[in-house]
Design a protein around this motif. Structure first.
Motif, PDB file in Angstrom:
ATOM      1  N   MET A 186     -53.874 -19.190 -18.435  1.00 23.40           N
ATOM      2  CA  MET A 186     -53.105 -19.322 -19.678  1.00 23.40           C
ATOM      3  C   MET A 186     -52.038 -18.233 -19.792  1.00 23.40           C
ATOM      4  O   MET A 186     -50.918 -18.485 -20.231  1.00 23.40           O
ATOM      5  N   LYS A 187     -52.403 -17.008 -19.400  1.00 23.68           N
ATOM      6  CA  LYS A 187     -51.455 -15.884 -19.512  1.00 23.68           C
ATOM      7  C   LYS A 187     -50.253 -16.095 -18.607  1.00 23.68           C
ATOM      8  O   LYS A 187     -49.100 -15.864 -19.015  1.00 23.68           O
ATOM      9  N   MET A 188     -50.498 -16.534 -17.371  1.00 26.17           N
ATOM     10  CA  MET A 188     -49.379 -16.725 -16.452  1.00 26.17           C
ATOM     11  C   MET A 188     -48.547 -17.943 -16.836  1.00 26.17           C
ATOM     12  O   MET A 188     -47.315 -17.933 -16.715  1.00 26.17           O
ATOM     13  N   MET A 189     -49.200 -18.990 -17.319  1.00 19.67           N
ATOM     14  CA  MET A 189     -48.470 -20.156 -17.816  1.00 19.67           C
ATOM     15  C   MET A 189     -47.538 -19.755 -18.958  1.00 19.67           C
ATOM     16  O   MET A 189     -46.371 -20.160 -19.006  1.00 19.67           O
ATOM     17  N   MET A 190     -48.040 -18.939 -19.878  1.00 19.78           N
ATOM     18  CA  MET A 190     -47.251 -18.499 -21.034  1.00 19.78           C
ATOM     19  C   MET A 190     -46.026 -17.689 -20.613  1.00 19.78           C
ATOM     20  O   MET A 190     -45.032 -17.628 -21.327  1.00 19.78           O
ATOM     21  N   ASN A 191     -46.110 -17.070 -19.437  1.00 18.71           N
ATOM     22  CA  ASN A 191     -44.998 -16.279 -18.921  1.00 18.71           C
ATOM     23  C   ASN A 191     -44.161 -17.019 -17.891  1.00 18.71           C
ATOM     24  O   ASN A 191     -43.349 -16.408 -17.191  1.00 18.71           O
ATOM     25  N   GLY A 192     -44.380 -18.327 -17.779  1.00 16.32           N
ATOM     26  CA  GLY A 192     -43.496 -19.158 -16.974  1.00 16.32           C
ATOM     27  C   GLY A 192     -43.902 -19.388 -15.539  1.00 16.32           C
ATOM     28  O   GLY A 192     -43.144 -19.981 -14.775  1.00 16.32           O
ATOM     29  N   ALA A 193     -45.102 -18.929 -15.129  1.00 12.35           N
ATOM     30  CA  ALA A 193     -45.571 -19.231 -13.778  1.00 12.35           C
ATOM     31  C   ALA A 193     -46.059 -20.674 -13.718  1.00 12.35           C
ATOM     32  O   ALA A 193     -46.517 -21.229 -14.712  1.00 12.35           O
ATOM     33  N   LEU A 194     -45.974 -21.268 -12.522  1.00 14.59           N
ATOM     34  CA  LEU A 194     -46.509 -22.608 -12.316  1.00 14.59           C
ATOM     35  C   LEU A 194     -47.892 -22.482 -11.702  1.00 14.59           C
ATOM     36  O   LEU A 194     -48.102 -21.700 -10.765  1.00 14.59           O
ATOM     37  N   THR A 195     -48.820 -23.265 -12.209  1.00 14.90           N
ATOM     38  CA  THR A 195     -50.206 -23.193 -11.765  1.00 14.90           C
ATOM     39  C   THR A 195     -50.397 -23.959 -10.472  1.00 14.90           C
ATOM     40  O   THR A 195     -49.992 -25.121 -10.347  1.00 14.90           O
ATOM     41  N   LEU A 196     -51.031 -23.309  -9.500  1.00 10.02           N
ATOM     42  CA  LEU A 196     -51.535 -23.952  -8.296  1.00 10.02           C
ATOM     43  C   LEU A 196     -53.046 -23.890  -8.404  1.00 10.02           C
ATOM     44  O   LEU A 196     -53.624 -22.804  -8.346  1.00 10.02           O
ATOM     45  N   GLY A 197     -53.698 -25.044  -8.583  1.00  8.65           N
ATOM     46  CA  GLY A 197     -55.127 -24.945  -8.834  1.00  8.65           C
ATOM     47  C   GLY A 197     -55.879 -26.241  -8.644  1.00  8.65           C
ATOM     48  O   GLY A 197     -55.312 -27.314  -8.430  1.00  8.65           O
ATOM     49  N   THR A 198     -57.184 -26.100  -8.731  1.00  8.13           N
ATOM     50  CA  THR A 198     -58.079 -27.250  -8.730  1.00  8.13           C
ATOM     51  C   THR A 198     -58.211 -27.776 -10.164  1.00  8.13           C
ATOM     52  O   THR A 198     -57.843 -27.098 -11.125  1.00  8.13           O
ATOM     53  N   LEU A 199     -58.758 -28.971 -10.275  1.00 12.33           N
ATOM     54  CA  LEU A 199     -59.037 -29.516 -11.605  1.00 12.33           C
ATOM     55  C   LEU A 199     -60.358 -28.913 -12.086  1.00 12.33           C
ATOM     56  O   LEU A 199     -61.412 -29.538 -12.042  1.00 12.33           O
ATOM     57  N   ASP A 200     -60.256 -27.674 -12.545  1.00 10.01           N
ATOM     58  CA  ASP A 200     -61.413 -26.901 -12.965  1.00 10.01           C
ATOM     59  C   ASP A 200     -61.073 -26.146 -14.240  1.00 10.01           C
ATOM     60  O   ASP A 200     -59.916 -25.773 -14.455  1.00 10.01           O
ATOM     61  N   GLY A 201     -62.058 -25.926 -15.085  1.00 12.44           N
ATOM     62  CA  GLY A 201     -61.849 -25.140 -16.293  1.00 12.44           C
ATOM     63  C   GLY A 201     -60.693 -25.661 -17.118  1.00 12.44           C
ATOM     64  O   GLY A 201     -60.483 -26.872 -17.262  1.00 12.44           O
ATOM     65  N   ALA A 202     -59.904 -24.741 -17.652  1.00 16.52           N
ATOM     66  CA  ALA A 202     -58.777 -25.124 -18.504  1.00 16.52           C
ATOM     67  C   ALA A 202     -57.593 -25.653 -17.707  1.00 16.52           C
ATOM     68  O   ALA A 202     -56.628 -26.146 -18.309  1.00 16.52           O
ATOM     69  N   ASN A 203     -57.632 -25.579 -16.371  1.00 18.29           N
ATOM     70  CA  ASN A 203     -56.557 -26.189 -15.569  1.00 18.29           C
ATOM     71  C   ASN A 203     -56.386 -27.660 -15.939  1.00 18.29           C
ATOM     72  O   ASN A 203     -55.273 -28.196 -15.925  1.00 18.29           O
ATOM     73  N   LEU A 230     -61.095 -30.931  -4.152  1.00 20.99           N
ATOM     74  CA  LEU A 230     -62.180 -31.747  -4.690  1.00 20.99           C
ATOM     75  C   LEU A 230     -62.186 -31.721  -6.211  1.00 20.99           C
ATOM     76  O   LEU A 230     -61.812 -30.734  -6.834  1.00 20.99           O
ATOM     77  N   ARG A 231     -62.655 -32.814  -6.799  1.00 23.24           N
ATOM     78  CA  ARG A 231     -62.909 -32.862  -8.237  1.00 23.24           C
ATOM     79  C   ARG A 231     -64.353 -32.450  -8.494  1.00 23.24           C
ATOM     80  O   ARG A 231     -65.189 -32.448  -7.600  1.00 23.24           O
TER      81      ARG A 231
END
Length: 804
Positions: free
Chosen positions: A654-671, A688-689
């Motif tokens: 959330m912090k990096m998203m708020m500062n304009g970073a793009l998320t590279l991630g799995t479909l986990d947690g708040a992603n 994997l899901r």
């Protein structure tokens, strides 16, 4: 709140400097300037702190008490300046006096009161409670030493004491007159009173004093100042003894007492360490409850009749779960309340937040440990368990066979998460997926029993610290574009969506990001000696070092890229700087091996002229809030690559998203919720899901060895780990963990998808306008993840408290 002007603050700084240090500002050190400014801010805060406390006493509202073993509050001077409306004025005043405000603020050490996301979440929640005018306070432990100060020596993590209290902490107020006596050990037995009721008799107990230190929690521009109360363990004073042996015995005893608030999360690999952890947890909850009841009686004519209507206690993870039987003990033994009435009160007061499904984090203590340290509490836990199991047997026959898996005491262990679920009126997860896993997998039996108790409250972060403070240029750009309303109502950041094609705005956004990257590059060079290209992609993974967070997958991808560049020196890739920061638990050998691996790769890659600077790897030591505030505004790519189903929520995403970073991630947690908001085009999802992970766990069918044999890239990397990476140290333990343990976190399974998605990141970054447009979409949707929204949901959905 006192409204300061620059013209008023400058003479106040001068006069306070002369009064405190008998010198002029011009001859003062930066540390002395910090001390003086802190004194002035404290005096300003204390007026409203007193008013707030008086207001609560007069109005007697329902209040929430947030119990947590961690409060990772970070530095408070700049935060208190921002929230009290003094930030701009103080910045201008200090600049006029010839000081760099940032350097002044950095004289403050990060308080060693937390480890990671759990503690930072608690800090964000306190900020939002105060900023939203809610009556709510935090209770924790005043650790003399933090987790540890991390140093890297030859690439290895070395733990040094985090002596954060080496200088007086300017924000705490010692309240010795409100100290609470606590008792451990000894013997406890029931004895019949004359009226036929039972009294508990305690003998031969060890007595400890819990001394409170209060820290003000300042609301944003609203004159509300709530309290974070931290307890310090101290010996009870005794008269001087002429007997030398008795004197030294007393010294040993005092040392044992002071250990209770000595260090955050003592090593629990030994029996002694386990006992100390239990002591810490009981110390926190009993001191808090005794103080809470004392204060409640003072406001409510010594009556506890309305206690459950005026008090709600949020248990932050399982650590404070002993509060449930401890409140029962106080009600039964000290207030002489009948069991049924006491249990009804208790189960109306407590709410429990579950933060993990990892088995090692769901605390269990051996019955003998609880019996010896807390004999009366164990009697009460036994009774709670007996009544709970009888209720299932009598009223829920379809669950009878599940009693062994639900009992609070089972297999000679006290299961703290089960105790928390049985004794609370609310059980919440911290992201939608996490809550569904709790209900359908890990705690499904309790969900079948108490479906009405389970709910979701997705985590959040305070945008005041993580955007306004950490990235003031971006905050100002947002205000210039959509006005100031977003500061009080962060969901209004969505107004930025109308500007995703606005070329001048995107250019300004790019300039701000580049400015932040250059600042971080300068810091990296100054602190590590490594020169990084600020025009490269800043690919960031900053979080606790754990197998399920998969820093190993990240560094394996770096090795893969390096191998490719060595074989084909004409290979075109966008230059990339991989930035890591993480602490590994001192006894977590595998995690420490991964840290050594990252640093070994960094040493080789960063020194190789053949790859023409296309790759750089940086591991920044001693990760804390202040370091995060440096890194996050500069991040281009936010690595959120945990094994699907393992990360409860995450807040770094959330912090990096708020500062304009793009998320590279799995479909986990708040992603998952981030992807739903920004849409797939503005996030990079791989792997994997959660349902696929659980299918492998249940039915098998996964073979790490098969992937190792069939994927040449993985085969080569694992051989490099086994045989000595690039002629350097070998990492046989990592090699064998992946193959012999069948890769429990699916690093090899997700590798191909991860590499492919990283290539998409590379391609996307080569189109700057499109990248910046995606960045703005992320910023626009980040208001959903403000902790103000989370606290509003807790307040209305669980706590039933009202704004004042």
């Amino acid at each position: 709140m006192t409204k300061w002007t620059v013209e008023e603050l400058i003479p106040a700084i001068r006069s306070t400097m002369e009064r405190t240090y008998n010198k002029s500002v011009e001859s003062a050190s930066i540390q002395e300037v910090f001390d003086v400014v802190s004194t002035i801010v404290n005096q300003t805060i204390e007026v409203n702190w007193s008013k707030t406390n008086n207001h609560y006493r007069e109005k007697n509202p329902k209040q929430v008490y947030y119990l947590s073993m961690e409060f990772l509050i970070g530095r408070l001077l700049d935060s208190n300046l921002l929230n009290s409306g003094m930030w701009d004025v103080c910045n201008e005043a200090l600049t006029s006096l010839g000081f760099d405000p940032i350097e002044v603020y950095r004289q403050e050490r990060d308080p060693g009161l937390g480890n990671g996301g759990l503690g930072r979440l608690a800090a964000c929640f306190l900020d939002s409670l105060a900023s939203l005018n809610y009556p709510g306070h935090g209770y924790g432990i005043r650790y003399r030493y933090g987790l540890f100060e991390q140093r890297l020596i030859n690439g290895y993590q070395v733990e040094l004491p985090d002596d954060w209290l080496i200088k007086p902490y300017p924000w705490e107020k010692r309240r010795a007159d409100e100290a609470i006596q606590i008792e451990f050990g000894g013997k406890a037995y029931l004895q019949q009173r004359a009226d036929g009721s039972l009294a508990c008799i305690y003998e031969q107990t060890d007595k400890v004093l819990a001394v409170p230190y209060d820290i003000p929690i300042v609301g944003y521009h609203n004159e509300v100042v709530n309290t974070l109360r931290l307890w310090s363990a101290e010996p009870i004073s005794t008269k001087d003894r002429p007997d030398r042996d008795a004197h030294y015995s007393q010294l040993d005893n005092n040392h044992a007492i002071e250990q209770i608030s000595g260090i955050l999360y003592p090593d629990d690999s030994s029996e002694q360490g386990k006992m100390l952890r239990i002591k810490q947890q009981y110390f926190l909850v009993t001191a808090t409850l005794k103080q809470m009841i004392k204060d409640f009686k003072a406001t409510n004519q010594q009556s506890l009749v309305d206690f459950a209507d005026k008090v709600v206690i949020q248990i932050n993870d399982t650590h404070p779960s002993l509060a449930i039987p401890e409140l029962m003990r106080i009600l039964l033994d000290e207030e002489r309340v009948d069991w049924d009435v006491a249990w009804a009160m208790t189960t109306k007061v407590f709410a429990y937040t579950n933060h993990t499904i990892m088995s090692e984090a769901l605390e269990k203590w051996h019955v003998n440990q609880i019996k010896s340290l807390l004999p009366r509490l164990y009697m009460i836990i036994e009774e709670i368990n007996e009544r709970f199991c009888q209720t299932i047997w009598q009223d829920y026959p379809h669950l009878r066979e599940r009693i062994p898996a639900m009992a609070i005491i089972a297999d000679e262990q006290v299961h703290m998460a089960r105790l928390a679920m049985v004794g609370s009126f609310s059980v919440n997860g911290v992201a939608k997926l996490h809550t569904e896993i709790i209900k359908t997998e890990e705690m499904k039996d309790f969900y079948a029993l108490y479906p009405e108790r389970f709910n979701n409250k997705t985590n959040g972060i305070t945008h005041r610290r993580w955007l306004m403070m950490a990235n003031p240029r971006l905050a100002q750009l947002i205000t210039n574009t959509i006005g100031t309303q977003w500061i009080k109502r962060p969901r209004e950041l969505t107004h930025l969506l109308r500007y995703t094609k606005d070329q001048p705005l995107l250019e300004k956004l790019g300039e701000i990001k580049q400015h932040n990257k250059q600042k971080l590059a300068d810091f990296i060079h100054h602190s590590t000696g490594i020169l990084v290209d600020s025009q490269s992609i800043f690919d960031v993974q900053i979080k606790r070092l754990h197998e399920y967070k998969r820093q190993l997958l990240n560094i394996m991808h770096v090795i893969y890229l390096y191998n490719e560049l060595k074989e084909n020196r004409q290979l075109e890739i966008t230059p990339r700087t991989f930035i890591f920061a993480a602490k590994a638990a001192p006894s977590y050998y595998f995690a420490k091996e991964v840290i050594k691996l990252i640093n070994t790769v960094a040493a080789v890659v960063n020194a190789d002229a053949d790859i023409k600077g296309k790759l750089k790897v940086v591991f920044l030591e001693n990760y804390n809030v202040t370091l995060a505030e440096r890194i996050i505004p500069a991040a281009d790519v936010s690595e959120q690559i945990s094994t699907a189903s393992k990360e409860a929520s995450g807040t770094g995403n959330m912090k990096m998203m708020m500062n304009g970073a793009l998320t590279l991630g799995t479909l986990d947690g708040a992603n998952i919720e981030i992807e739903q908001l920004v849409k797939p085009a503005n996030i990079f999802i791989f792997g994997l899901r959660a349902e696929e992970v659980y299918d492998y766990y249940r039915n098998g069918g996964y073979s790490a060895h098969e992937i190792y044999q069939n994927d040449e890239r993985i085969n080569r990397i694992l051989h490099q780990l086994r045989d000595g990476l690039f002629g350097q140290q070998n990492f046989e333990n990592i090699y064998y963990q992946l193959l012999s343990a069948n890769d429990p976190y699916f690093v090899l399974k997700d590798f191909d998808s991860y590499v492919e998605t990283q290539q998409l990141v590379d391609q996307a970054y080569q189109q700057p306008n499109k990248w910046l447009s995606k960045s703005l979409v992320n910023i626009a949707h980040s208001g959903k993840f403000s902790s103000d929204r989370t606290i509003q949901e807790y307040a209305t959905g669980i706590w039933k408290i009202e704004k004042l």
